[in-house]
Scaffold this active site. Structure first.
Site, PDB file in Angstrom:
ATOM      1  N   GLY A 142     -59.503 -21.206   8.733  1.00  0.00           N
ATOM      2  CA  GLY A 142     -60.818 -20.776   9.084  1.00  0.00           C
ATOM      3  C   GLY A 142     -61.765 -22.085   9.383  1.00  0.00           C
ATOM      4  O   GLY A 142     -62.515 -22.319  10.475  1.00  0.00           O
ATOM      5  N   ARG A 225     -62.942 -28.985  -1.823  1.00  0.00           N
ATOM      6  CA  ARG A 225     -63.029 -29.230  -3.242  1.00  0.00           C
ATOM      7  C   ARG A 225     -62.850 -30.397  -3.725  1.00  0.00           C
ATOM      8  O   ARG A 225     -62.126 -31.304  -3.275  1.00  0.00           O
ATOM      9  CB  ARG A 225     -61.775 -27.985  -3.837  1.00  0.00           C
ATOM     10  CG  ARG A 225     -62.043 -26.782  -3.890  1.00  0.00           C
ATOM     11  CD  ARG A 225     -63.142 -26.191  -4.392  1.00  0.00           C
ATOM     12  NE  ARG A 225     -63.291 -24.994  -4.541  1.00  0.00           N
ATOM     13  CZ  ARG A 225     -63.967 -23.980  -3.653  1.00  0.00           C
ATOM     14  NH1 ARG A 225     -64.723 -24.637  -2.791  1.00  0.00           N
ATOM     15  NH2 ARG A 225     -64.150 -22.805  -3.977  1.00  0.00           N
ATOM     16  N   GLU A 254     -67.722 -32.115 -10.984  1.00  0.00           N
ATOM     17  CA  GLU A 254     -68.839 -31.236 -10.385  1.00  0.00           C
ATOM     18  C   GLU A 254     -69.602 -30.388 -11.654  1.00  0.00           C
ATOM     19  O   GLU A 254     -68.726 -29.598 -12.120  1.00  0.00           O
ATOM     20  CB  GLU A 254     -68.313 -30.612  -9.216  1.00  0.00           C
ATOM     21  CG  GLU A 254     -69.478 -29.882  -8.130  1.00  0.00           C
ATOM     22  CD  GLU A 254     -68.969 -29.200  -7.065  1.00  0.00           C
ATOM     23  OE1 GLU A 254     -69.108 -28.083  -6.879  1.00  0.00           O
ATOM     24  OE2 GLU A 254     -68.079 -29.923  -6.256  1.00  0.00           O
ATOM     25  N   HIS A 273     -73.125 -29.611  -2.923  1.00  0.00           N
ATOM     26  CA  HIS A 273     -72.214 -28.106  -2.722  1.00  0.00           C
ATOM     27  C   HIS A 273     -73.045 -27.221  -2.105  1.00  0.00           C
ATOM     28  O   HIS A 273     -72.910 -26.050  -2.481  1.00  0.00           O
ATOM     29  CB  HIS A 273     -71.725 -27.715  -3.772  1.00  0.00           C
ATOM     30  CG  HIS A 273     -70.315 -27.150  -3.807  1.00  0.00           C
ATOM     31  ND1 HIS A 273     -69.365 -26.955  -4.655  1.00  0.00           N
ATOM     32  CD2 HIS A 273     -69.924 -26.189  -2.688  1.00  0.00           C
ATOM     33  CE1 HIS A 273     -68.493 -26.048  -4.288  1.00  0.00           C
ATOM     34  NE2 HIS A 273     -68.745 -25.639  -2.907  1.00  0.00           N
ATOM     35  N   ASN A 276     -72.540 -23.871   2.205  1.00  0.00           N
ATOM     36  CA  ASN A 276     -72.729 -22.560   2.540  1.00  0.00           C
ATOM     37  C   ASN A 276     -73.862 -22.116   1.552  1.00  0.00           C
ATOM     38  O   ASN A 276     -73.728 -21.388   0.220  1.00  0.00           O
ATOM     39  CB  ASN A 276     -71.164 -22.033   2.060  1.00  0.00           C
ATOM     40  CG  ASN A 276     -71.415 -20.451   2.105  1.00  0.00           C
ATOM     41  OD1 ASN A 276     -72.013 -19.797   3.040  1.00  0.00           O
ATOM     42  ND2 ASN A 276     -70.503 -19.699   1.315  1.00  0.00           N
TER      43      ASN A 276
END
Length: 312
Positions: A142, A225, A254, A273, A276
């Protein structure tokens, strides 16, 4: 208002929001207790995941990446329950971020910002262009497909990599390569966008041996990732100008410690990060939930069904 007796009983946990409630009730569902629900919309992580009743047929998870749920053994505990992730729900926002990072790197935006000068080309000899370049999109799901769509106006040629090698049909895609033949891609691309899931098979897919096959102007963008990249190998490649640079929205480790060498390298762009961000995430997830409830009520195939064998 009279409740629809044919609506699908759905539990919403561990927290609720008006957007998710409306997504459920407007698409053929009704909110109910977990004990009587046929489906669960789980807006949380694996740590406090509840024990599922026998009536549970389907669970919708909030995240696109589900490696933490695999590590917790969730799918092994409930082999008869269908689980879906949010894969694809956040594609537009994450892809937009990926293209921003790639453009900023190729055009050496951070170097311009730091320079604070009007003196021109001889001070920025590395400035490049996407036009006419080849970009490998590793993970043409996607997000990867949305990245390909957004790159179209820039005149790039795309090598799409997916697990099966099934053709990715976009005008800019010159070739689709199965993941098993990924080693063939590195010496033939200018830039790399990593959009693959984190599985045992994708751990450190970009390491020392792969980085040395890229080019001195190559930029690596990771919006998937952190563990997809061998961080130590990346630092060495950046220090030695083996590649042009790296633009990372995810890192390993992270969060990235303040003392980590990646922060000090001039050919690195790091964002925390946030491809989104929360202000966009919930609305996108609500749309994904509504579509899957509509499909579930009609007995149709659900979006982003998790394959325990594949690991995502």
């Amino acid at each position: 208002m009279t409740e629809n007796p044919t609506a699908v009983p759905i539990a919403l946990a561990p927290k609720s929001s008006d957007l998710l409630v409306r997504a459920i009730t407007n698409s053929g569902g009704r909110i109910t207790d977990l004990s009587t629900a046929r489906a669960l919309i789980w807006d949380g992580g694996p740590n406090n995941f509840p024990e599922l009743p026998e009536s549970m047929e389907w669970v919708q998870l909030f995240s696109a990446g589900v490696e933490d749920f695999f590590a917790d053994g969730l799918f092994d505990r409930y082999p008869r329950t269908v689980f879906t992730s949010a894969a694809g729900a956040f594609a537009e926002s994450v892809a937009e971020h990926a293209v921003m990072l790639l453009l900023a790197g190729v055009r050496y935006l951070p170097e311009h910002v730091r320079a604070r000068t009007w003196r021109q080309q001889r001070f920025f000899p590395h400035i490049g262009t996407l036009r006419g370049s080849t970009v490998a999109v590793i993970g043409a799901g996607g997000i990867g497909r949305e990245v390909i769509t957004m790159l179209e106006p820039f005149g790039v040629e795309v090598i799409a990599v997916n697990r099966s090698g099934a053709p990715v049909r976009f005008p800019s895609v010159t070739e689709t390569v199965p993941a098993a033949r990924l080693r063939e891609v590195w010496p033939r691309t200018d830039h790399v966008v990593l959009a693959a899931p984190a599985t045992t098979g994708t751990h450190h897919l970009l390491g020392k041996n792969e980085l040395v096959q890229l080019r001195p102007h190559s930029w690596v963008v990771n919006i998937a990732r952190g563990p997809l990249i061998d961080t130590d190998a990346l630092v060495a490649a950046l220090r030695n100008n083996v590649i042009g640079g790296a633009a990372l929205d995810v890192t390993d480790p992270e969060p990235l410690p303040d003392s980590h060498p990646l922060w000090a390298l001039p050919n690195v762009i790091i964002t925390p990060h946030d491809s989104n961000p929360p202000q966009l995430r919930t609305a996108a997830f609500a749309r994904h939930v509504a579509e899957n409830i509509t499909r579930f009520a009609a007995g149709r195939t659900l979006l982003a069904r998790i394959d325990p064998t594949a690991g995502y």
